[in-house]
Design a protein around this motif. Structure first.
Motif, PDB file in Angstrom:
ATOM      1  N   GLU A   1       0.810  -1.216   0.000  1.00 34.49           N
ATOM      2  CA  GLU A   1       0.000   0.000   0.000  1.00 34.49           C
ATOM      3  C   GLU A   1       0.847   1.272   0.000  1.00 34.49           C
ATOM      4  O   GLU A   1       0.360   2.355  -0.324  1.00 34.49           O
ATOM      5  N   ASP A   2       2.138   1.149   0.360  1.00 31.84           N
ATOM      6  CA  ASP A   2       3.008   2.320   0.459  1.00 31.84           C
ATOM      7  C   ASP A   2       3.966   2.462  -0.713  1.00 31.84           C
ATOM      8  O   ASP A   2       4.794   3.381  -0.725  1.00 31.84           O
ATOM      9  N   LEU A   3       3.898   1.596  -1.704  1.00 37.57           N
ATOM     10  CA  LEU A   3       4.915   1.554  -2.738  1.00 37.57           C
ATOM     11  C   LEU A   3       4.982   2.827  -3.575  1.00 37.57           C
ATOM     12  O   LEU A   3       6.034   3.138  -4.151  1.00 37.57           O
ATOM     13  N   GLN A   4       3.910   3.579  -3.661  1.00 33.51           N
ATOM     14  CA  GLN A   4       3.905   4.808  -4.452  1.00 33.51           C
ATOM     15  C   GLN A   4       4.214   6.038  -3.611  1.00 33.51           C
ATOM     16  O   GLN A   4       4.210   7.161  -4.134  1.00 33.51           O
ATOM     17  N   LEU A   5       4.504   5.839  -2.332  1.00 33.43           N
ATOM     18  CA  LEU A   5       4.758   6.958  -1.428  1.00 33.43           C
ATOM     19  C   LEU A   5       6.254   7.153  -1.213  1.00 33.43           C
ATOM     20  O   LEU A   5       7.053   6.256  -1.459  1.00 33.43           O
ATOM     21  N   ARG A   6       6.625   8.316  -0.716  1.00 31.23           N
ATOM     22  CA  ARG A   6       8.035   8.593  -0.418  1.00 31.23           C
ATOM     23  C   ARG A   6       8.491   7.904   0.857  1.00 31.23           C
ATOM     24  O   ARG A   6       9.684   7.673   1.053  1.00 31.23           O
ATOM     25  N   TRP A   7       7.539   7.620   1.740  1.00 26.93           N
ATOM     26  CA  TRP A   7       7.830   6.938   2.990  1.00 26.93           C
ATOM     27  C   TRP A   7       6.897   5.739   3.140  1.00 26.93           C
ATOM     28  O   TRP A   7       5.761   5.785   2.660  1.00 26.93           O
ATOM     29  N   CYS A   8       7.344   4.698   3.814  1.00 24.67           N
ATOM     30  CA  CYS A   8       6.446   3.589   4.149  1.00 24.67           C
ATOM     31  C   CYS A   8       5.720   3.953   5.435  1.00 24.67           C
ATOM     32  O   CYS A   8       6.141   3.608   6.552  1.00 24.67           O
ATOM     33  N   LEU A   9       4.629   4.675   5.278  1.00 20.95           N
ATOM     34  CA  LEU A   9       3.945   5.260   6.425  1.00 20.95           C
ATOM     35  C   LEU A   9       3.331   4.214   7.338  1.00 20.95           C
ATOM     36  O   LEU A   9       3.309   4.381   8.562  1.00 20.95           O
ATOM     37  N   SER A  10       2.836   3.124   6.772  1.00 21.67           N
ATOM     38  CA  SER A  10       2.227   2.097   7.618  1.00 21.67           C
ATOM     39  C   SER A  10       3.261   1.448   8.522  1.00 21.67           C
ATOM     40  O   SER A  10       2.960   1.077   9.666  1.00 21.67           O
ATOM     41  N   ASN A  11       4.510   1.307   8.033  1.00 21.50           N
ATOM     42  CA  ASN A  11       5.559   0.757   8.882  1.00 21.50           C
ATOM     43  C   ASN A  11       5.947   1.726   9.985  1.00 21.50           C
ATOM     44  O   ASN A  11       6.165   1.321  11.134  1.00 21.50           O
ATOM     45  N   ILE A  12       6.062   3.004   9.650  1.00 23.77           N
ATOM     46  CA  ILE A  12       6.382   4.007  10.665  1.00 23.77           C
ATOM     47  C   ILE A  12       5.318   4.007  11.753  1.00 23.77           C
ATOM     48  O   ILE A  12       5.618   4.028  12.951  1.00 23.77           O
ATOM     49  N   GLU A  13       4.064   3.976  11.332  1.00 26.32           N
ATOM     50  CA  GLU A  13       2.959   3.920  12.298  1.00 26.32           C
ATOM     51  C   GLU A  13       3.076   2.684  13.182  1.00 26.32           C
ATOM     52  O   GLU A  13       2.910   2.755  14.407  1.00 26.32           O
TER      53      GLU A  13
ATOM     54  N   ARG B   1      16.423 -10.628  -3.949  1.00 26.78           N
ATOM     55  CA  ARG B   1      15.778 -11.911  -4.245  1.00 26.78           C
ATOM     56  C   ARG B   1      14.259 -11.785  -4.232  1.00 26.78           C
ATOM     57  O   ARG B   1      13.547 -12.618  -3.691  1.00 26.78           O
ATOM     58  N   GLY B   2      13.773 -10.706  -4.857  1.00 25.76           N
ATOM     59  CA  GLY B   2      12.339 -10.489  -4.975  1.00 25.76           C
ATOM     60  C   GLY B   2      11.682  -9.851  -3.777  1.00 25.76           C
ATOM     61  O   GLY B   2      10.471  -9.594  -3.809  1.00 25.76           O
ATOM     62  N   THR B   3      12.432  -9.576  -2.728  1.00 26.51           N
ATOM     63  CA  THR B   3      11.892  -8.965  -1.516  1.00 26.51           C
ATOM     64  C   THR B   3      12.250  -7.491  -1.489  1.00 26.51           C
ATOM     65  O   THR B   3      13.430  -7.134  -1.584  1.00 26.51           O
ATOM     66  N   LYS B   4      11.236  -6.622  -1.366  1.00 27.75           N
ATOM     67  CA  LYS B   4      11.465  -5.177  -1.322  1.00 27.75           C
ATOM     68  C   LYS B   4      11.433  -4.696   0.115  1.00 27.75           C
ATOM     69  O   LYS B   4      10.521  -5.044   0.874  1.00 27.75           O
ATOM     70  N   PHE B   5      12.414  -3.866   0.469  1.00 30.29           N
ATOM     71  CA  PHE B   5      12.541  -3.372   1.835  1.00 30.29           C
ATOM     72  C   PHE B   5      12.075  -1.921   1.937  1.00 30.29           C
ATOM     73  O   PHE B   5      12.063  -1.183   0.954  1.00 30.29           O
ATOM     74  N   ALA B   6      11.714  -1.528   3.157  1.00 26.26           N
ATOM     75  CA  ALA B   6      10.929  -0.314   3.354  1.00 26.26           C
ATOM     76  C   ALA B   6      11.739   0.952   3.559  1.00 26.26           C
ATOM     77  O   ALA B   6      11.190   2.052   3.449  1.00 26.26           O
ATOM     78  N   GLY B   7      13.034   0.856   3.896  1.00 25.21           N
ATOM     79  CA  GLY B   7      13.745   2.083   4.250  1.00 25.21           C
ATOM     80  C   GLY B   7      12.999   2.812   5.355  1.00 25.21           C
ATOM     81  O   GLY B   7      12.598   2.218   6.356  1.00 25.21           O
ATOM     82  N   SER B   8      12.798   4.126   5.180  1.00 25.25           N
ATOM     83  CA  SER B   8      11.966   4.920   6.103  1.00 25.25           C
ATOM     84  C   SER B   8      12.483   4.893   7.542  1.00 25.25           C
ATOM     85  O   SER B   8      11.704   4.939   8.496  1.00 25.25           O
TER      86      SER B   8
END
Length: 338
Positions: A243-255, A299-306
């Motif tokens: 749900e956050d892939l189009q955002l500058r931050w992974c907001l759901s993870n920060i929350e 390996r196909g896994t995308k990480f969130a940074g943020s």
């Protein structure tokens, strides 16, 4: 709890730090017109925190070390109190089988990550924390297919090893090869700036993976509070949410990270779950939360940074986001907390 859209709106209007104001279950975000008075009220020691967020290439240890070195090339010696690298910072994270990770397991003290952390700790005159895959000792139990531990090491400004920690709460990617640790780590009296520090790795903040919202046990935060830790460090290889892939931050993870540190910024929220084994002291108010995450795809896994740095105050029932990095950001950043 906040929705993604309610968090996103003010962030889109500014690149400044976000100041969240908490009202029990309902955090909301405003743009700061001036700095909070919290610093002058509850913090009388300057703390300088740095971190490297980047995309370590799987198994390319030497190349990853060179990249981290390049990120740090403009850092002045003596300008930091603490420098954080992410979970399994030099090796990459996704190892599907024990055989995949075996060539990259490291001995504590003498392994590549330990030596690297010791070198940069001494060079910059600060504490350094970094994650690595630890080789199990021959004389310890090897449960199931476990060949290593998902570990972190901390070195002091003299380049001396302070201690290690093994990840306690496993994520699914750990299960093929990782032996769990036996509990969280607390390092007392590190320095006047850091004071006491609690260290965790990624899923340590989430003892119940199937429970994604409060109320839920907040074990790591409760442990840090019980130890009166000034700093709680969480090293991560945390995945991005679709749900956050189009955002500058992974907001759901920060929350989520902030939710799971609820005991650090609230005394009376109805979402607090009693943790009798970790009693909360009445005389400890402020804790600095440092979440150092990685970015990139492996390996196909995308990480969130943020990655974030957050000041938490129990007496005021607030947290304040001091620093936040974008999902795709690669490099070094630092913040000073007065």
């Amino acid at each position: 709890m906040p929705t993604v859209s309610s968090i996103l709106a003010p962030i889109q209007r500014t690149q400044r730090a976000i100041v969240p104001l908490i009202n029990h279950r309902s955090p909301f975000f405003i743009i700061p017109r001036q700095l909070s008075t919290m610093a002058s009220q509850i913090n009388n020691r300057r703390l300088r925190i740095g971190m490297v967020q980047y995309d370590p290439k799987i198994t390319q240890v030497e190349a990853n070390m060179k990249r981290v070195r390049a990120f740090l090339k403009d850092v002045e010696p003596g300008s930091l109190d603490l420098l954080c690298l992410s979970e399994m910072a030099l090796t990459g994270y996704v190892f599907p089988t024990p055989n995949d990770v075996l060539p990259y397991l490291e001995d504590p003290k003498t392994g590549v990550t330990s030596q690297f952390c010791a070198e940069i700790a001494k060079e910059f005159g600060c504490f350094v924390i970094g994650g690595y895959p630890e080789k199990l000792r021959e004389d310890e139990e090897h449960p199931g297919n476990a060949v290593g531990a998902n570990s972190a090491v901390i070195y002091n400004p003299n380049g001396e090893r302070v201690g290690d920690y093994r990840k306690t709460n496993m994520y699914e990617a750990d299960l093929p090869w990782v032996k769990p640790g036996t509990g969280f780590a607390h390092f007392p009296n590190l320095s006047p700036a850091l004071q006491d520090l609690t260290l965790g790795i990624c899923m340590d903040v989430n003892p119940m993976p199937d429970v994604m919202s409060l109320p839920a046990p907040c074990e790591l935060a409760s442990f840090a509070l019980s130890k009166r830790s000034r700093v709680l460090v969480l090293l991560c290889a945390w995945l991005a949410n679709e749900e956050d892939l189009q955002l500058r931050w992974c907001l759901s993870n920060i929350e989520f990270w902030i939710q799971r540190t609820l005991p650090l910024w609230s005394k009376d929220s109805p979402d607090l779950v009693s943790m009798s084994e970790y009693p909360a002291p009445d005389d400890h108010d402020e804790t600095i939360l440092v979440v150092c995450n990685r970015t990139g795809t492996e390996r196909g896994t995308k990480f969130a940074g943020s990655s974030i740095v957050v000041r938490c105050s129990r007496s005021q029932g607030k947290y304040e986001i001091i620093g936040i990095l974008e999902t795709e950001f690669e490099g070094f950043r630092s913040w000073t907390i007065e």
